[in-house]
Design a protein around this motif. Structure first.
Motif, mmCIF file in Angstrom:
data_model
loop_
_atom_site.group_PDB
_atom_site.id
_atom_site.type_symbol
_atom_site.label_atom_id
_atom_site.label_comp_id
_atom_site.label_asym_id
_atom_site.label_seq_id
_atom_site.Cartn_x
_atom_site.Cartn_y
_atom_site.Cartn_z
ATOM 1 N N VAL A 157 17.951 -10.271 2.220
ATOM 2 C CA VAL A 157 16.837 -9.785 3.031
ATOM 3 C C VAL A 157 15.547 -10.047 2.260
ATOM 4 N N VAL A 158 14.567 -10.646 2.934
ATOM 5 C CA VAL A 158 13.257 -10.873 2.333
ATOM 6 C C VAL A 158 12.264 -9.965 3.039
ATOM 7 N N THR A 159 11.581 -9.127 2.268
ATOM 8 C CA THR A 159 10.695 -8.145 2.867
ATOM 9 C C THR A 159 9.432 -7.992 2.036
ATOM 10 N N GLY A 160 8.474 -7.280 2.572
ATOM 11 C CA GLY A 160 7.209 -7.054 1.872
ATOM 12 C C GLY A 160 6.113 -6.755 2.874
ATOM 13 N N PRO A 161 4.948 -6.317 2.389
ATOM 14 C CA PRO A 161 3.838 -6.008 3.298
ATOM 15 C C PRO A 161 3.355 -7.230 4.062
ATOM 16 N N THR A 195 6.370 -12.640 11.907
ATOM 17 C CA THR A 195 7.781 -12.390 12.174
ATOM 18 C C THR A 195 7.901 -11.101 12.971
ATOM 19 N N ARG A 196 8.401 -11.175 14.197
ATOM 20 C CA ARG A 196 8.403 -10.002 15.079
ATOM 21 C C ARG A 196 9.788 -9.436 15.311
ATOM 22 N N HIS A 197 10.797 -10.144 14.905
ATOM 23 C CA HIS A 197 12.152 -9.631 15.091
ATOM 24 C C HIS A 197 12.960 -9.966 13.842
ATOM 25 N N ILE A 198 14.150 -9.409 13.791
ATOM 26 C CA ILE A 198 15.026 -9.630 12.641
ATOM 27 C C ILE A 198 16.080 -10.652 13.037
ATOM 28 N N GLU A 205 27.176 -22.510 4.210
ATOM 29 C CA GLU A 205 28.353 -21.714 4.564
ATOM 30 C C GLU A 205 28.413 -20.363 3.858
ATOM 31 N N ARG A 206 27.720 -20.228 2.734
ATOM 32 C CA ARG A 206 27.786 -18.969 1.983
ATOM 33 C C ARG A 206 26.433 -18.307 1.775
ATOM 34 N N SER A 207 25.381 -18.898 2.310
ATOM 35 C CA SER A 207 24.029 -18.384 2.044
ATOM 36 C C SER A 207 23.299 -18.062 3.343
ATOM 37 N N TYR A 208 22.775 -16.834 3.409
ATOM 38 C CA TYR A 208 22.060 -16.372 4.599
ATOM 39 C C TYR A 208 20.752 -15.711 4.174
ATOM 40 N N VAL A 209 19.704 -15.928 4.964
ATOM 41 C CA VAL A 209 18.402 -15.320 4.691
ATOM 42 C C VAL A 209 17.937 -14.571 5.926
ATOM 43 N N ILE A 210 17.443 -13.355 5.710
ATOM 44 C CA ILE A 210 16.891 -12.560 6.800
ATOM 45 C C ILE A 210 15.434 -12.294 6.507
ATOM 46 N N ASP A 211 14.528 -12.966 7.230
ATOM 47 C CA ASP A 211 13.092 -12.714 7.125
ATOM 48 C C ASP A 211 12.783 -11.502 7.996
ATOM 49 N N THR A 212 11.942 -10.595 7.522
ATOM 50 C CA THR A 212 11.699 -9.353 8.250
ATOM 51 C C THR A 212 10.227 -9.193 8.589
ATOM 52 N N PRO A 213 9.912 -8.388 9.606
ATOM 53 C CA PRO A 213 8.507 -8.127 9.934
ATOM 54 C C PRO A 213 7.793 -7.465 8.763
ATOM 55 N N GLY A 214 6.542 -7.844 8.534
ATOM 56 C CA GLY A 214 5.773 -7.236 7.453
ATOM 57 C C GLY A 214 5.495 -5.772 7.728
ATOM 58 N N PHE A 215 5.380 -4.981 6.688
ATOM 59 C CA PHE A 215 5.080 -3.564 6.845
ATOM 60 C C PHE A 215 3.801 -3.234 6.094
ATOM 61 N N SER A 216 3.103 -2.195 6.533
ATOM 62 C CA SER A 216 1.926 -1.726 5.811
ATOM 63 C C SER A 216 2.092 -0.270 5.396
#
Length: 288
Positions: A157-161, A195-198, A205-216
């Motif tokens: 999961v990649v997250t941040g403001p 990014t508006r949805h998850i 085959e073994r690597s997955y990335v989830i970009d997430t909506p920014g938070f404040s």
């Protein structure tokens, strides 16, 4: 077994045997107050007309609360050192939530080209000394390949403001993907919401990335007891048995090992100040 790879307004995109089905959740989940989230391993039933529904959700290995995602190997928090300026209180609050969720966490400090090395080293040292793996990055100066190994063979999961460059960094690392990006609003110096949805992106085959909506902002409603705050500060938790009182919250109590460590510069003063602010915010939230 199938996996929810995306959700949007009550519709769940479930991958099964290389094909994605649009599903709704059975009403029994609402009755049990269980809501499917991205990352859930599920069983689905497919109708003759191609529609489908989720009939079972398997036990989760872990769950991130903000945003709701399950069964991840690690979270990478991206913070910008400038434009927008780093907010260590926001970072410490988010790290608190991740520690209480028992999910491995790494930190990327972004936009190093906008600050001097002394400043980036100072911020990095605070969190490196706690035990976090720290990475310094500039998308203007690096091609992202030095970050590639962080994502290999992991569900991340990649997250941040907002505005810290999450999607830009991912596009730099994975040039064959097109993660949504946005510019910084000069008026507010906050990132435009992009990014508006998850959604889970399959890298290999073994690597997955989830970009997430920014938070404040992040509410402390995930805290049940005031002592949980100290538990979520790694360096505080290690010293709790050295305090005079078993229920010490490291505020006004005498012979507190945490306060002593702050005075001796073994614990960062900024971390301790943010901890006190979190105590205050929690008390205001609970009304005492």
């Amino acid at each position: 077994m199938s996996k929810i790879v995306k959700s949007h307004r009550g519709i769940y995109y479930v991958e099964k045997e290389g094909q994605v089905y649009l599903c709704k959740a059975r009403g029994l989940f609402r009755n049990k107050k269980v809501k499917p989230v991205v990352g859930d391993e599920v069983d689905i039933s497919i109708n003759n007309d191609g529609t489908a529904y989720i009939k079972e959700i398997y036990e989760r290995r872990n769950q991130l609360l903000r945003p709701p995602i399950s069964n991840v190997d690690q979270v990478i928090v991206i913070m910008s050192l400038s434009s927008p300026d780093i907010n260590l209180y926001t970072l410490d609050k988010y790290l608190l939530m991740l520690e209480l969720s028992h999910i491995e966490t790494k930190i990327i400090f972004n936009k190093t080209d906008l600050v001097d090395k002394e400043y980036s080293d100072k911020i990095s040292k605070i969190y490196n000394n706690i035990g976090y793996d720290i990475y310094l990055n500039s998308n203007q100066e690096n091609n992202g390949k030095e970050l590639l190994n962080l994502f290999k063979n992991r569900s991340t999961v990649v997250t941040g403001p907002s505005g810290v460059g999450k999607s830009t960094t991912l596009n730099n690392v994975f040039s064959h993907f097109d993660f949504e990006t946005g510019s910084i609003s000069e008026k507010s110096l906050r990132g435009k919401h992009t990014t508006r949805h998850i959604e889970i992106s399959k890298i290999d085959e073994r690597s997955y990335v989830i970009d997430t909506p920014g938070f404040s902002a992040l509410s402390l409603d995930f805290i049940n007891d005031i002592n949980d705050i100290g538990e979520g500060f790694i360096e505080f938790s290690k010293l709790k048995n050295e305090c005079k009182f078993n229920n010490c919250i490291h505020e006004n109590e005498p012979k507190c090992a945490v306060k002593n460590a702050v005075q001796n510069k073994k614990i960062s003063e900024s971390r301790y100040k943010n901890y006190l602010l979190l105590l205050e915010e929690f008390r205001n939230l609970r009304g005492y």
